[in-house]
Scaffold this active site. Structure first.
Site, PDB file in Angstrom:
ATOM      1  N   HIS A  12       0.592  -1.331   0.109  1.00 21.74           N
ATOM      2  CA  HIS A  12       0.019   0.163   0.035  1.00 21.74           C
ATOM      3  C   HIS A  12       1.090   0.934  -0.036  1.00 21.74           C
ATOM      4  O   HIS A  12       1.353   1.644   1.026  1.00 21.74           O
ATOM      5  CB  HIS A  12      -0.882   0.025   1.288  1.00 21.74           C
ATOM      6  CG  HIS A  12      -1.850   1.092   1.381  1.00 21.74           C
ATOM      7  ND1 HIS A  12      -3.118   0.790   1.303  1.00 21.74           N
ATOM      8  CD2 HIS A  12      -1.715   2.753   1.169  1.00 21.74           C
ATOM      9  CE1 HIS A  12      -3.684   2.147   1.248  1.00 21.74           C
ATOM     10  NE2 HIS A  12      -2.971   3.064   1.298  1.00 21.74           N
ATOM     11  N   HIS A  14       1.750   5.357  -1.735  1.00 24.34           N
ATOM     12  CA  HIS A  14       1.239   6.513  -2.468  1.00 24.34           C
ATOM     13  C   HIS A  14       2.396   7.361  -3.081  1.00 24.34           C
ATOM     14  O   HIS A  14       3.450   7.511  -2.310  1.00 24.34           O
ATOM     15  CB  HIS A  14       0.517   7.736  -1.353  1.00 24.34           C
ATOM     16  CG  HIS A  14      -0.626   7.296  -0.832  1.00 24.34           C
ATOM     17  ND1 HIS A  14      -1.857   7.366  -1.411  1.00 24.34           N
ATOM     18  CD2 HIS A  14      -0.885   6.286   0.028  1.00 24.34           C
ATOM     19  CE1 HIS A  14      -2.819   6.794  -0.776  1.00 24.34           C
ATOM     20  NE2 HIS A  14      -2.202   6.243   0.248  1.00 24.34           N
ATOM     21  N   LYS A  95      -8.884  -0.167  -5.923  1.00 25.63           N
ATOM     22  CA  LYS A  95      -9.139   0.448  -4.412  1.00 25.63           C
ATOM     23  C   LYS A  95     -10.508   1.152  -4.291  1.00 25.63           C
ATOM     24  O   LYS A  95     -10.831   1.943  -5.066  1.00 25.63           O
ATOM     25  CB  LYS A  95      -7.955   1.408  -4.286  1.00 25.63           C
ATOM     26  CG  LYS A  95      -7.957   2.271  -3.032  1.00 25.63           C
ATOM     27  CD  LYS A  95      -7.623   1.329  -1.690  1.00 25.63           C
ATOM     28  CE  LYS A  95      -7.654   2.106  -0.478  1.00 25.63           C
ATOM     29  NZ  LYS A  95      -6.666   3.148  -0.432  1.00 25.63           N
ATOM     30  N   HIS A 134     -10.531   1.306   1.784  1.00 27.97           N
ATOM     31  CA  HIS A 134     -10.425   2.366   2.774  1.00 27.97           C
ATOM     32  C   HIS A 134     -11.539   2.246   3.742  1.00 27.97           C
ATOM     33  O   HIS A 134     -12.643   2.835   3.167  1.00 27.97           O
ATOM     34  CB  HIS A 134     -10.165   3.901   2.546  1.00 27.97           C
ATOM     35  CG  HIS A 134      -9.878   4.615   3.376  1.00 27.97           C
ATOM     36  ND1 HIS A 134      -8.555   5.320   3.583  1.00 27.97           N
ATOM     37  CD2 HIS A 134     -10.456   5.142   4.455  1.00 27.97           C
ATOM     38  CE1 HIS A 134      -8.632   6.151   4.529  1.00 27.97           C
ATOM     39  NE2 HIS A 134      -9.634   5.966   5.428  1.00 27.97           N
ATOM     40  N   HIS A 168      -4.809  -0.792   5.690  1.00 27.22           N
ATOM     41  CA  HIS A 168      -4.149  -0.179   6.959  1.00 27.22           C
ATOM     42  C   HIS A 168      -5.214  -0.078   8.104  1.00 27.22           C
ATOM     43  O   HIS A 168      -5.734   0.789   8.603  1.00 27.22           O
ATOM     44  CB  HIS A 168      -4.194   1.255   6.624  1.00 27.22           C
ATOM     45  CG  HIS A 168      -5.021   2.216   6.045  1.00 27.22           C
ATOM     46  ND1 HIS A 168      -6.360   2.390   6.190  1.00 27.22           N
ATOM     47  CD2 HIS A 168      -5.181   2.712   4.672  1.00 27.22           C
ATOM     48  CE1 HIS A 168      -6.964   2.905   5.363  1.00 27.22           C
ATOM     49  NE2 HIS A 168      -6.213   3.379   4.213  1.00 27.22           N
ATOM     50  N   ASP A 240       1.449   2.528   3.391  1.00 29.90           N
ATOM     51  CA  ASP A 240       0.669   3.516   3.339  1.00 29.90           C
ATOM     52  C   ASP A 240       1.530   4.888   3.564  1.00 29.90           C
ATOM     53  O   ASP A 240       1.127   6.117   4.033  1.00 29.90           O
ATOM     54  CB  ASP A 240      -0.678   3.776   4.547  1.00 29.90           C
ATOM     55  CG  ASP A 240      -1.743   4.681   3.946  1.00 29.90           C
ATOM     56  OD1 ASP A 240      -1.734   5.075   2.886  1.00 29.90           O
ATOM     57  OD2 ASP A 240      -2.430   5.005   4.891  1.00 29.90           O
TER      58      ASP A 240
HETATM   59  O1  DOR Z   1      -3.282   9.337   5.685  1.00 25.98           O
HETATM   60  C1  DOR Z   1      -3.620   9.274   4.505  1.00 25.98           C
HETATM   61  N1  DOR Z   1      -3.043   9.703   3.623  1.00 25.98           N
HETATM   62  N2  DOR Z   1      -4.500   8.252   4.648  1.00 25.98           N
HETATM   63  C2  DOR Z   1      -5.034   7.985   3.407  1.00 25.98           C
HETATM   64  O2  DOR Z   1      -6.046   7.196   3.177  1.00 25.98           O
HETATM   65  C3  DOR Z   1      -4.592   8.698   2.151  1.00 25.98           C
HETATM   66  C4  DOR Z   1      -3.425   9.225   2.433  1.00 25.98           C
HETATM   67  C5  DOR Z   1      -2.892  10.000   1.232  1.00 25.98           C
HETATM   68  O3  DOR Z   1      -3.020   9.984   0.120  1.00 25.98           O
HETATM   69  O4  DOR Z   1      -2.358  11.266   1.567  1.00 25.98           O
HETATM   70 ZN    ZN Z   2      -3.295   5.117   1.819  1.00 25.66          ZN
END
Ligand code: DOR
Ligand code: ZN
Length: 336
Positions: A12, A14, A95, A134, A168, A240
């Site tokens: 997971h 980003h 997702k 989520h 998460h 995450d």
């Molecule tokens: O804290 C988070 N940041 N939770 C999420 O679900 C998305 C993520 C983000 O993309 O910044």
């Molecule tokens: Zn995330």
């Protein structure tokens, strides 16, 4: 002391886009063999063309690292069997975000009604495409994950062949739900293993530890540690890691997300070693995920050693977890 991990995976992640992608992607690509890439760009990644183009942009900034981006689509209830059949060779999962629940999720699903979403979910089940969720309601912030559990239960029962991954997880209730349904799995982040709400807001407010779902109570942290440290076969590592510029974190209206990509593997080693569970790290950070996703990772060996490492203050405009602090483990070598 040292440990060699075979094909560590971050299930997971980003990576964003543009300049931010260029800063953060090499940090994950260095230590992980592959990662599940979140689709919450602006606009969200929701066509095959967008998936293919985003993957290309990721590979362009991570070349030579032996890193495979495992792409995902942003869930839409308009995806039908014919579309998903074509999409399948480009993606590893889809997702689902409840609309507006977190960063860039405005285009998510407003009501998660298993009948209304049945065409897409049945097609995913038939095509063996995992559904990542989520899982938070829009209730009181500490209860959002708990309030979402009935949705997981309904989906797991109605689509027993669909692989559903609770992303998460942060609570004892989620760990318990995991055990009740054979097709329910979970990712666990590093930061939720390390912190509770006290670390975020118990003293001076710590914006770099603010994320969604918010860190919970000590008993929740204990339940997460129990399954992660023992590498329970239904859980796997998903950082995450969610980078935001320092200006967006240290501001009135702090963006949610903890940036752990550069420290994830060494700090996991530190945690598992401190808890006497280093032998379970391989399963938590790779083997379980390969089984759950029916995925075979390319070869990559990452050796970590117990030697102090000073975490940089920033990577580009982003402040990592443990910035300017010493951690006990570091990456020694990587071989492909
Ligand atoms: O804290 C988070 N940041 N939770 C999420 O679900 C998305 C993520 C983000 O993309 O910044
Ligand atoms: Zn995330």
């Amino acid at each position: 002391m040292q440990i060699t991990l075979h094909a560590p995976l971050d299930m997971h992640l980003h990576l964003r886009d543009g300049k931010m992608l260029k800063t953060v992607a090499p940090l994950s690509a260095k230590s992980f063999a592959a990662a599940i890439i979140m689709p919450n760009l602006v606009p969200p990644v929701s066509t095959i063309e967008e998936v293919v183009a985003y993957k290309k942009r990721i590979l362009a900034v991570t070349e030579d690292e032996g890193f495979e981006p495992l792409m995902t689509l942003f869930f839409k209830d308009t995806y039908d069997f014919a579309f998903l059949q074509k999409a399948k060779k480009h993606i590893h999962a889809i997702k689902l975000y409840p609309a507006g629940i977190t960063t860039n999720s405005e285009g998510g699903v407003s009501t998660i009604d298993s009948d209304a979403l049945a065409t897409t979910l049945q097609a995913m089940s038939d095509l063996d495409i995992p559904l990542l969720i989520h899982g938070e309601s829009n209730g009181f912030v500490m209860d959002r994950e708990k309030e979402f559990i009935p949705v997981y239960e309904e989906l797991s029962q109605k689509f027993p062949k669909l692989t559903i991954i609770m992303e998460h997880i942060t609570t004892k209730d989620s760990v318990e739900a995991l055990h009740r349904y054979p097709n329910l799995y979970a990712t666990i982040t590093l930061h939720h293993l390390l912190i509770t709400l006290d670390d975020v807001a118990g003293g001076m407010l710590q914006p770099h530890l603010f994320c969604k779902p918010i860190a919970k109570r000590p008993e929740d942290q204990k339940a997460l540690l129990e399954v992660a440290l023992n590498a329970h076969p239904k859980v796997m590592f998903g950082s995450d890691s969610a980078p935001h510029p320092q200006s967006a974190k240290e501001s009135c209206g702090c963006a949610a997300g903890v940036f752990t990509a550069p420290i994830a593997l060494p700090v996991l080693a530190q945690l598992f070693e401190e808890e006497g569970k280093l032998e379970n790290l391989q399963a938590f950070v790779s083997d379980n995920a390969q089984k759950i996703y029916a995925y075979t990772s390319p070869k990559k060996e990452v050796t970590l050693e117990k030697k102090p490492f000073l975490v940089p203050k920033t990577h580009g405009t982003v402040v990592p977890m443990y910035a300017d602090q010493e951690i006990a483990w570091r990456i020694k070598s990587v071989s492909l």
